[in-house]
Design a protein around this motif. Structure first.
Motif, PDB file in Angstrom:
ATOM      1  N   PRO A 131      25.118  -7.186 116.929  1.00 18.56           N
ATOM      2  CA  PRO A 131      24.080  -7.682 116.024  1.00 18.56           C
ATOM      3  C   PRO A 131      24.693  -8.033 114.675  1.00 18.56           C
ATOM      4  O   PRO A 131      25.729  -7.480 114.277  1.00 18.56           O
ATOM      5  N   MET A 132      24.050  -8.949 113.970  1.00 15.36           N
ATOM      6  CA  MET A 132      24.602  -9.423 112.702  1.00 15.36           C
ATOM      7  C   MET A 132      23.494  -9.589 111.675  1.00 15.36           C
ATOM      8  O   MET A 132      22.313  -9.686 112.025  1.00 15.36           O
ATOM      9  N   THR A 133      23.893  -9.630 110.419  1.00 10.95           N
ATOM     10  CA  THR A 133      22.981  -9.916 109.317  1.00 10.95           C
ATOM     11  C   THR A 133      23.481 -11.148 108.593  1.00 10.95           C
ATOM     12  O   THR A 133      24.642 -11.187 108.157  1.00 10.95           O
ATOM     13  N   VAL A 134      22.627 -12.146 108.475  1.00 11.21           N
ATOM     14  CA  VAL A 134      22.947 -13.368 107.738  1.00 11.21           C
ATOM     15  C   VAL A 134      22.263 -13.279 106.377  1.00 11.21           C
ATOM     16  O   VAL A 134      21.068 -12.975 106.300  1.00 11.21           O
ATOM     17  N   ARG A 135      23.014 -13.556 105.327  1.00 12.27           N
ATOM     18  CA  ARG A 135      22.456 -13.477 103.979  1.00 12.27           C
ATOM     19  C   ARG A 135      22.929 -14.682 103.172  1.00 12.27           C
ATOM     20  O   ARG A 135      24.088 -15.096 103.295  1.00 12.27           O
ATOM     21  N   LEU A 136      22.062 -15.240 102.359  1.00 11.99           N
ATOM     22  CA  LEU A 136      22.444 -16.324 101.479  1.00 11.99           C
ATOM     23  C   LEU A 136      21.718 -16.206 100.151  1.00 11.99           C
ATOM     24  O   LEU A 136      20.619 -15.654 100.074  1.00 11.99           O
ATOM     25  N   ALA A 137      22.362 -16.713  99.116  1.00  9.92           N
ATOM     26  CA  ALA A 137      21.788 -16.661  97.772  1.00  9.92           C
ATOM     27  C   ALA A 137      22.431 -17.750  96.934  1.00  9.92           C
ATOM     28  O   ALA A 137      23.600 -18.101  97.132  1.00  9.92           O
ATOM     29  N   PRO A 138      21.677 -18.300  95.964  1.00 11.17           N
ATOM     30  CA  PRO A 138      22.272 -19.267  95.033  1.00 11.17           C
ATOM     31  C   PRO A 138      22.937 -18.553  93.870  1.00 11.17           C
ATOM     32  O   PRO A 138      22.600 -17.409  93.555  1.00 11.17           O
ATOM     33  N   ARG A 139      23.886 -19.228  93.262  1.00  3.67           N
ATOM     34  CA  ARG A 139      24.464 -18.733  92.005  1.00  3.67           C
ATOM     35  C   ARG A 139      24.842 -19.960  91.193  1.00  3.67           C
ATOM     36  O   ARG A 139      25.752 -20.702  91.581  1.00  3.67           O
ATOM     37  N   ASP A 140      24.136 -20.166  90.107  1.00  2.35           N
ATOM     38  CA  ASP A 140      24.278 -21.413  89.354  1.00  2.35           C
ATOM     39  C   ASP A 140      24.004 -22.574  90.317  1.00  2.35           C
ATOM     40  O   ASP A 140      22.957 -22.634  90.917  1.00  2.35           O
ATOM     41  N   SER A 141      24.967 -23.461  90.502  1.00  4.08           N
ATOM     42  CA  SER A 141      24.737 -24.598  91.407  1.00  4.08           C
ATOM     43  C   SER A 141      25.373 -24.397  92.771  1.00  4.08           C
ATOM     44  O   SER A 141      25.371 -25.308  93.604  1.00  4.08           O
ATOM     45  N   THR A 142      25.921 -23.209  93.039  1.00  7.16           N
ATOM     46  CA  THR A 142      26.601 -22.971  94.303  1.00  7.16           C
ATOM     47  C   THR A 142      25.712 -22.199  95.268  1.00  7.16           C
ATOM     48  O   THR A 142      24.706 -21.607  94.882  1.00  7.16           O
ATOM     49  N   LEU A 143      26.100 -22.233  96.544  1.00  7.26           N
ATOM     50  CA  LEU A 143      25.407 -21.478  97.584  1.00  7.26           C
ATOM     51  C   LEU A 143      26.396 -20.507  98.206  1.00  7.26           C
ATOM     52  O   LEU A 143      27.492 -20.906  98.620  1.00  7.26           O
ATOM     53  N   ALA A 187      21.025  -3.045  81.886  1.00  6.29           N
ATOM     54  CA  ALA A 187      21.714  -4.273  82.289  1.00  6.29           C
ATOM     55  C   ALA A 187      21.307  -4.678  83.698  1.00  6.29           C
ATOM     56  O   ALA A 187      21.131  -5.864  83.994  1.00  6.29           O
ATOM     57  N   LEU A 188      21.148  -3.683  84.574  1.00  7.41           N
ATOM     58  CA  LEU A 188      20.709  -3.962  85.943  1.00  7.41           C
ATOM     59  C   LEU A 188      19.310  -4.583  85.940  1.00  7.41           C
ATOM     60  O   LEU A 188      19.045  -5.556  86.642  1.00  7.41           O
ATOM     61  N   ALA A 189      18.432  -4.032  85.118  1.00  3.16           N
ATOM     62  CA  ALA A 189      17.064  -4.546  85.049  1.00  3.16           C
ATOM     63  C   ALA A 189      17.022  -5.938  84.431  1.00  3.16           C
ATOM     64  O   ALA A 189      16.135  -6.734  84.740  1.00  3.16           O
ATOM     65  N   ALA A 190      17.987  -6.246  83.572  1.00  5.58           N
ATOM     66  CA  ALA A 190      18.018  -7.546  82.906  1.00  5.58           C
ATOM     67  C   ALA A 190      18.532  -8.647  83.818  1.00  5.58           C
ATOM     68  O   ALA A 190      18.388  -9.825  83.510  1.00  5.58           O
ATOM     69  N   THR A 191      19.150  -8.253  84.947  1.00  2.08           N
ATOM     70  CA  THR A 191      19.624  -9.247  85.909  1.00  2.08           C
ATOM     71  C   THR A 191      18.990  -8.947  87.268  1.00  2.08           C
ATOM     72  O   THR A 191      19.670  -8.535  88.205  1.00  2.08           O
ATOM     73  N   PRO A 192      17.678  -9.132  87.383  1.00  3.20           N
ATOM     74  CA  PRO A 192      17.005  -8.804  88.633  1.00  3.20           C
ATOM     75  C   PRO A 192      17.442  -9.718  89.766  1.00  3.20           C
ATOM     76  O   PRO A 192      17.962 -10.816  89.532  1.00  3.20           O
ATOM     77  N   LEU A 193      17.229  -9.247  90.966  1.00  3.02           N
ATOM     78  CA  LEU A 193      17.560 -10.041  92.142  1.00  3.02           C
ATOM     79  C   LEU A 193      16.555 -11.182  92.240  1.00  3.02           C
ATOM     80  O   LEU A 193      15.430 -11.008  92.697  1.00  3.02           O
ATOM     81  N   ALA A 194      16.954 -12.362  91.755  1.00  2.80           N
ATOM     82  CA  ALA A 194      16.028 -13.483  91.655  1.00  2.80           C
ATOM     83  C   ALA A 194      15.824 -14.180  92.991  1.00  2.80           C
ATOM     84  O   ALA A 194      14.740 -14.653  93.296  1.00  2.80           O
ATOM     85  N   ALA A 195      16.857 -14.272  93.796  1.00  2.00           N
ATOM     86  CA  ALA A 195      16.739 -15.068  95.017  1.00  2.00           C
ATOM     87  C   ALA A 195      17.774 -14.614  96.037  1.00  2.00           C
ATOM     88  O   ALA A 195      18.963 -14.581  95.745  1.00  2.00           O
ATOM     89  N   VAL A 196      17.322 -14.266  97.192  1.00  2.12           N
ATOM     90  CA  VAL A 196      18.207 -13.957  98.316  1.00  2.12           C
ATOM     91  C   VAL A 196      17.376 -14.016  99.583  1.00  2.12           C
ATOM     92  O   VAL A 196      16.202 -13.639  99.592  1.00  2.12           O
ATOM     93  N   LEU A 197      17.961 -14.544 100.633  1.00  3.58           N
ATOM     94  CA  LEU A 197      17.302 -14.580 101.939  1.00  3.58           C
ATOM     95  C   LEU A 197      18.198 -13.876 102.944  1.00  3.58           C
ATOM     96  O   LEU A 197      19.420 -14.054 102.943  1.00  3.58           O
ATOM     97  N   THR A 198      17.593 -13.078 103.807  1.00  2.00           N
ATOM     98  CA  THR A 198      18.329 -12.282 104.779  1.00  2.00           C
ATOM     99  C   THR A 198      17.600 -12.304 106.112  1.00  2.00           C
ATOM    100  O   THR A 198      16.364 -12.274 106.155  1.00  2.00           O
ATOM    101  N   VAL A 199      18.358 -12.361 107.194  1.00  2.00           N
ATOM    102  CA  VAL A 199      17.763 -12.246 108.524  1.00  2.00           C
ATOM    103  C   VAL A 199      18.736 -11.480 109.419  1.00  2.00           C
ATOM    104  O   VAL A 199      19.951 -11.668 109.340  1.00  2.00           O
ATOM    105  N   ASP A 200      18.203 -10.587 110.232  1.00  2.00           N
ATOM    106  CA  ASP A 200      18.991  -9.866 111.232  1.00  2.00           C
ATOM    107  C   ASP A 200      18.876 -10.603 112.557  1.00  2.00           C
ATOM    108  O   ASP A 200      17.762 -10.942 112.991  1.00  2.00           O
TER     109      ASP A 200
END
Length: 257
Positions: free
Chosen positions: A186-198, A124-137
């Motif tokens: 220090p901080m980590t900023v992360r964003l990813a889409p999910r359906d039509s949301t951010l 199930a994990l392999a069937a839902t791969p991490l398609a999109a995510v952006l991260t910056v420290d």
């Protein structure tokens, strides 16, 4: 007991290196650094649930993407203690690119998707791969907000949600500036889409949670950052994690009218 004092600590199955995190003397949490699997073994009693929660949240905050918790070797002293896994999944539901899946041979756990075998959960994990995510420290300086806005612009263009660029920039600016002003770590900023949301999140290393008290008096300076986030986001919140917190928000295109 130190890690070096435990026979086999840090050993691996199949030659993979794993970290072994002690929760209490009865329950162990083993983190496979090369995969998204955390193995729990032994007996979980009430004092251990908080440490299990922290171990899972700590792994989820450090590694984007879904996580599999393998409960094959875990027993509980009270069936109600299984609820800790549902609590963790609810806590990370709105984080960017985060989820908790379970290998649960007992079928006793609710509140999280579960499979009776580890192979099933991994499939199930392999069937839902991490398609999109952006991260910056980022460091805790004023200029970090500009870098965070650029990340949002890049992500919205890449994921075809241009209508969320402006509200995303507003939200991430306030999240970052809040961390600069109050967390000062220090901080980590992360964003990813999910359906039509951010989904946006800023993780810092301060345990101080943001407090939103509504409209700030006109004669005061500041205090409006959380109001702006509340205005542009469908929902937002803060989650305590080991060594800090995650402040997150969810933006929806239908709200940007």
């Amino acid at each position: 007991m130190d890690r070096a004092d435990r026979p086999g600590a840090g050993a691996s199955r199949g030659g993979q290196r794993r970290a072994v995190l002690p929760t209490d003397v009865r329950c162990l949490v083993e983190t496979d650094e090369s995969s998204g699997v955390v193995r729990l073994s032994g007996v979980l009693d009430p004092p251990g649930t908080g440490r299990v929660r922290d171990a899972l949240l700590g792994r989820l905050v450090d590694r984007p993407g879904p996580l599999v918790a393998d409960l094959t070797g875990l027993r509980v002293t009270d069936p109600a203690l299984w609820e800790v896994f549902g609590e963790v999944r609810r806590a990370v539901h709105d984080w960017p690119a985060a989820d908790l899946l379970l290998c649960d041979p007992t079928g006793a756990v609710s509140g999280a998707p579960a499979w009776p075998t580890l192979d099933g959960a991994l499939a199930a994990l392999a069937a839902t791969p991490l398609a999109a995510v952006l991260t910056v420290d980022l460091p805790p300086v004023v200029g970090s907000a500009r870098q965070a806005r650029q990340l949002v612009c890049d992500g919205c263009a890449r994921w075809g949600v241009a209508e969320l660029t402006e509200p995303g920039c507003i939200a991430v600016t306030e999240l970052v500036n809040n961390a600069v002003a109050h967390a000062r770590t220090p901080m980590t900023v992360r964003l990813a889409p999910r359906d039509s949301t951010l989904h946006l999140a800023v993780r810092d290393h301060s345990s101080r949670l943001p407090a939103f008290t509504g409209l700030a008096p006109l004669h005061t300076a500041g205090g409006r950052g959380l109001l702006l986030i509340d205005t542009v986001a469908r929902r937002w919140g803060a989650t305590p994690v080991p060594d800090g917190k995650v402040v997150w928000c969810v933006l929806h295109p239908d709200d940007q009218t």
